[in-house]
Write a protein that holds these residues in place. Structure first.
Motif, PDB file in Angstrom:
ATOM      1  N   UNK A 160       8.675  53.949   4.523  1.00 11.73           N
ATOM      2  CA  UNK A 160       8.713  53.897   5.982  1.00 11.73           C
ATOM      3  C   UNK A 160      10.096  53.456   6.431  1.00 11.73           C
ATOM      4  N   UNK A 161      10.182  52.460   7.325  1.00 10.76           N
ATOM      5  CA  UNK A 161      11.486  52.005   7.820  1.00 10.76           C
ATOM      6  C   UNK A 161      12.134  50.929   6.948  1.00 10.76           C
ATOM      7  N   UNK A 162      11.488  50.553   5.840  1.00 14.52           N
ATOM      8  CA  UNK A 162      11.965  49.426   5.019  1.00 14.52           C
ATOM      9  C   UNK A 162      12.703  49.948   3.792  1.00 14.52           C
ATOM     10  N   UNK A 163      13.965  49.561   3.655  1.00 14.70           N
ATOM     11  CA  UNK A 163      14.819  50.073   2.589  1.00 14.70           C
ATOM     12  C   UNK A 163      15.293  48.951   1.681  1.00 14.70           C
ATOM     13  N   UNK A 164      15.391  49.245   0.387  1.00 14.33           N
ATOM     14  CA  UNK A 164      15.915  48.275  -0.565  1.00 14.33           C
ATOM     15  C   UNK A 164      17.376  47.969  -0.233  1.00 14.33           C
ATOM     16  N   UNK A 165      17.744  46.702  -0.304  1.00 14.29           N
ATOM     17  CA  UNK A 165      19.101  46.264   0.003  1.00 14.29           C
ATOM     18  C   UNK A 165      19.953  46.338  -1.269  1.00 14.29           C
ATOM     19  N   UNK A 166      21.063  47.080  -1.246  1.00 13.71           N
ATOM     20  CA  UNK A 166      21.926  47.180  -2.437  1.00 13.71           C
ATOM     21  C   UNK A 166      22.416  45.831  -2.940  1.00 13.71           C
ATOM     22  N   UNK A 167      22.551  44.846  -2.036  1.00  9.84           N
ATOM     23  CA  UNK A 167      23.020  43.516  -2.432  1.00  9.84           C
ATOM     24  C   UNK A 167      21.952  42.742  -3.197  1.00  9.84           C
ATOM     25  N   UNK A 168      20.687  43.176  -3.079  1.00 12.04           N
ATOM     26  CA  UNK A 168      19.595  42.509  -3.806  1.00 12.04           C
ATOM     27  C   UNK A 168      19.047  43.403  -4.914  1.00 12.04           C
ATOM     28  N   UNK A 169      19.768  44.441  -5.250  1.00 15.28           N
ATOM     29  CA  UNK A 169      19.303  45.431  -6.213  1.00 15.28           C
ATOM     30  C   UNK A 169      19.091  44.792  -7.587  1.00 15.28           C
ATOM     31  N   UNK A 170      17.886  44.946  -8.108  1.00 14.77           N
ATOM     32  CA  UNK A 170      17.537  44.430  -9.433  1.00 14.77           C
ATOM     33  C   UNK A 170      16.626  45.467 -10.088  1.00 14.77           C
ATOM     34  N   UNK A 171      17.161  46.209 -11.023  1.00 13.40           N
ATOM     35  CA  UNK A 171      16.425  47.321 -11.624  1.00 13.40           C
ATOM     36  C   UNK A 171      15.140  46.860 -12.305  1.00 13.40           C
ATOM     37  N   UNK A 184      12.842  42.663  -4.454  1.00 19.04           N
ATOM     38  CA  UNK A 184      11.585  41.938  -4.274  1.00 19.04           C
ATOM     39  C   UNK A 184      11.277  41.666  -2.799  1.00 19.04           C
ATOM     40  N   UNK A 185      12.299  41.317  -2.037  1.00 20.75           N
ATOM     41  CA  UNK A 185      12.087  41.000  -0.616  1.00 20.75           C
ATOM     42  C   UNK A 185      11.658  42.243   0.156  1.00 20.75           C
ATOM     43  N   UNK A 186      12.322  43.365  -0.098  1.00 22.59           N
ATOM     44  CA  UNK A 186      11.955  44.613   0.575  1.00 22.59           C
ATOM     45  C   UNK A 186      10.546  45.043   0.155  1.00 22.59           C
ATOM     46  N   UNK A 187      10.195  44.819  -1.097  1.00 29.10           N
ATOM     47  CA  UNK A 187       8.866  45.196  -1.583  1.00 29.10           C
ATOM     48  C   UNK A 187       7.779  44.422  -0.850  1.00 29.10           C
ATOM     49  N   UNK A 188       8.014  43.145  -0.588  1.00 27.62           N
ATOM     50  CA  UNK A 188       7.020  42.338   0.146  1.00 27.62           C
ATOM     51  C   UNK A 188       6.872  42.847   1.582  1.00 27.62           C
ATOM     52  N   UNK A 189       7.990  43.175   2.223  1.00 26.63           N
ATOM     53  CA  UNK A 189       7.925  43.697   3.594  1.00 26.63           C
ATOM     54  C   UNK A 189       7.221  45.050   3.633  1.00 26.63           C
ATOM     55  N   UNK A 190       7.518  45.898   2.644  1.00 31.40           N
ATOM     56  CA  UNK A 190       6.889  47.215   2.590  1.00 31.40           C
ATOM     57  C   UNK A 190       5.394  47.100   2.341  1.00 31.40           C
ATOM     58  N   UNK A 191       4.981  46.134   1.522  1.00 27.95           N
ATOM     59  CA  UNK A 191       3.556  45.928   1.251  1.00 27.95           C
ATOM     60  C   UNK A 191       2.816  45.521   2.533  1.00 27.95           C
ATOM     61  N   UNK A 192       3.434  44.644   3.307  1.00 34.06           N
ATOM     62  CA  UNK A 192       2.813  44.227   4.570  1.00 34.06           C
ATOM     63  C   UNK A 192       2.721  45.405   5.538  1.00 34.06           C
ATOM     64  N   UNK A 193       3.748  46.220   5.567  1.00 32.63           N
ATOM     65  CA  UNK A 193       3.749  47.419   6.420  1.00 32.63           C
ATOM     66  C   UNK A 193       2.620  48.370   6.019  1.00 32.63           C
ATOM     67  N   UNK A 194       2.435  48.577   4.721  1.00 34.17           N
ATOM     68  CA  UNK A 194       1.374  49.462   4.245  1.00 34.17           C
ATOM     69  C   UNK A 194      -0.007  48.905   4.540  1.00 34.17           C
ATOM     70  N   UNK A 195      -0.156  47.594   4.444  1.00 32.97           N
ATOM     71  CA  UNK A 195      -1.451  46.967   4.768  1.00 32.97           C
ATOM     72  C   UNK A 195      -1.850  47.273   6.208  1.00 32.97           C
TER      73      UNK A 195
END
Length: 375
Positions: A160-171, A184-195
């Motif tokens: 959706x509108x939530x994108x991984x931040x290159x500065x927090x990139x952790x493969x 991890x931070x973007x993943x938490x926001x995306x999970x809340x958006x999907x809920x």
């Protein structure tokens, strides 16, 4: 049905339906002597199988791969590799209510228009479950590329509108959350958006990104079989993909030549290389030795549980609510499909490129004759 085979020298032909007895793939052109086991393939299939986490369909399938041919004593034989995965938890009755209705956003209408018939049980060949064969073939291609020092890695770039931040990139983080996001931070926001969307019976789309490292310069053909054209074709053949970009992609339309051009520099250790990579590792349809960067935009899952307007096969206007077990977002499971299609395409074009230069062909045959080995 035409269009179920992909590749030139290294080819895959996928078969099977979502609610049939099983699905699989036949891979031809894989060189003999590659170490290969069912475990190598299973690692990839486990990344796309259903029933994993909050944001995937609840269909319970082990998706266990069985090698039927082409491997002996743990090595490929050079003959066709046949792989099968058997369906265990199909519930075709979930689709009885829509057998005469065209679901919005699905291939029901177009499949019917083409063949005058459709398998309404999960979409048949149009189902995302068809990608099992692609992923299995991609696992083989990735193993081949790995033996040559080439790696292919994909992950979720945005939901959706939530994108991984290159500065927090952790493969490594992509395996630590349900959304395959390297942030991890973007993943938490995306999970809340999907809920929120799931509570409303809705779904979301997103972007998957794939990178290829270790690919030498010179892979790809300069006209119709360009590396970027083949990668785009392979990515667009994935059911939910609606857009593809290489490198800076659509951003280049707003750039200038002086900014977008990648200047060349001389590296004492690596020879000629680029100072930047706006081109995404491909120039003139041929790899330039830089990291290849590919992105695919995936649409929201069309199977939503809110009321939608549609028509029946007889043209009657009706309302429908899609039942059954569906992903609220396809991106996390499509990541490995994009990775597989990219790996297979790169491996195929790498084999094709082996015949590009006479000096290299001569070198190969002269070495074989010097060592008195059969060709």
């Amino acid at each position: 049905m035409a269009g179920s085979t992909w590749g030139t020298l290294l080819t895959m032909t996928t078969w099977g339906e979502s609610h049939g007895k099983g699905l699989g793939v036949v891979i031809d052109g894989c060189p003999a002597g590659l170490n290969l086991s069912e475990e190598d393939i299973q690692k990839y299939l486990d990344r796309r199988k259903p029933g994993q986490g909050r944001f995937t369909t609840k269909r319970q399938e082990g998706d266990e791969a069985e090698i039927l041919s082409g491997v002996f004593q743990g090595k490929t034989t050079g003959t066709p590799i046949s792989l099968a995965v058997y369906n265990r938890d199909q519930r075709s009755r979930d689709y009885d209510d829509i057998k005469d209705i065209y679901r919005p956003g699905h291939a029901d209408y177009t499949f019917d228009a083409k063949y005058g018939f459709r398998d309404y049980r999960g979409g048949g060949r149009s189902s995302g479950r068809e990608t099992i064969g692609r992923v299995a073939a991609g696992a083989v291609a990735a193993k081949l590329l790995e033996s040559l020092g080439v790696t292919v890695i994909a992950y979720t770039r945005s939901i959706g509108p939530i994108e991984a931040d290159p500065d927090r990139f952790d493969l490594e983080e992509r395996f630590a959350n349900d959304l395959c996001m390297p942030d991890a931070q973007a993943a938490r926001k995306a999970a809340a958006y999907l809920e929120q969307l799931m509570a409303a019976g809705d779904s979301a789309g997103g972007v998957a990104e794939c990178v290829v490292d270790g690919l030498p310069a010179g892979i790809g053909e300069p006209v119709f079989e360009k590396l970027d054209a083949r990668l785009a074709h392979g990515a667009m053949s994935i059911g939910a993909v609606k857009g593809v970009e290489i490198g800076d992609g659509f951003l280049t339309a707003g750039s200038t030549g002086s900014v977008n051009n990648d200047g060349f520099i001389r590296d004492p250790d690596k020879g000629i290389k680029k100072a930047s990579n706006h081109a995404g590792g491909i120039l003139g349809g041929i790899s330039d030795g830089s990291q290849v960067v590919l992105r695919a935009a995936l649409k929201p899952t069309p199977s939503v549980s809110c009321v939608q307007k549609t028509v029946s096969r007889l043209g009657e206007e009706v309302e429908t609510v899609i039942k059954g077990r569906h992903d609220p977002i396809v991106v996390p499971r499509a990541v490995v499909v994009l990775e597989a299609m990219t790996a297979f395409t790169v491996a195929d074009l790498l084999l094709v490129s082996m015949s590009s230069r006479l000096d290299r062909i001569r070198h190969f045959f002269h070495n074989q004759m010097k060592e008195n080995r059969p060709i």
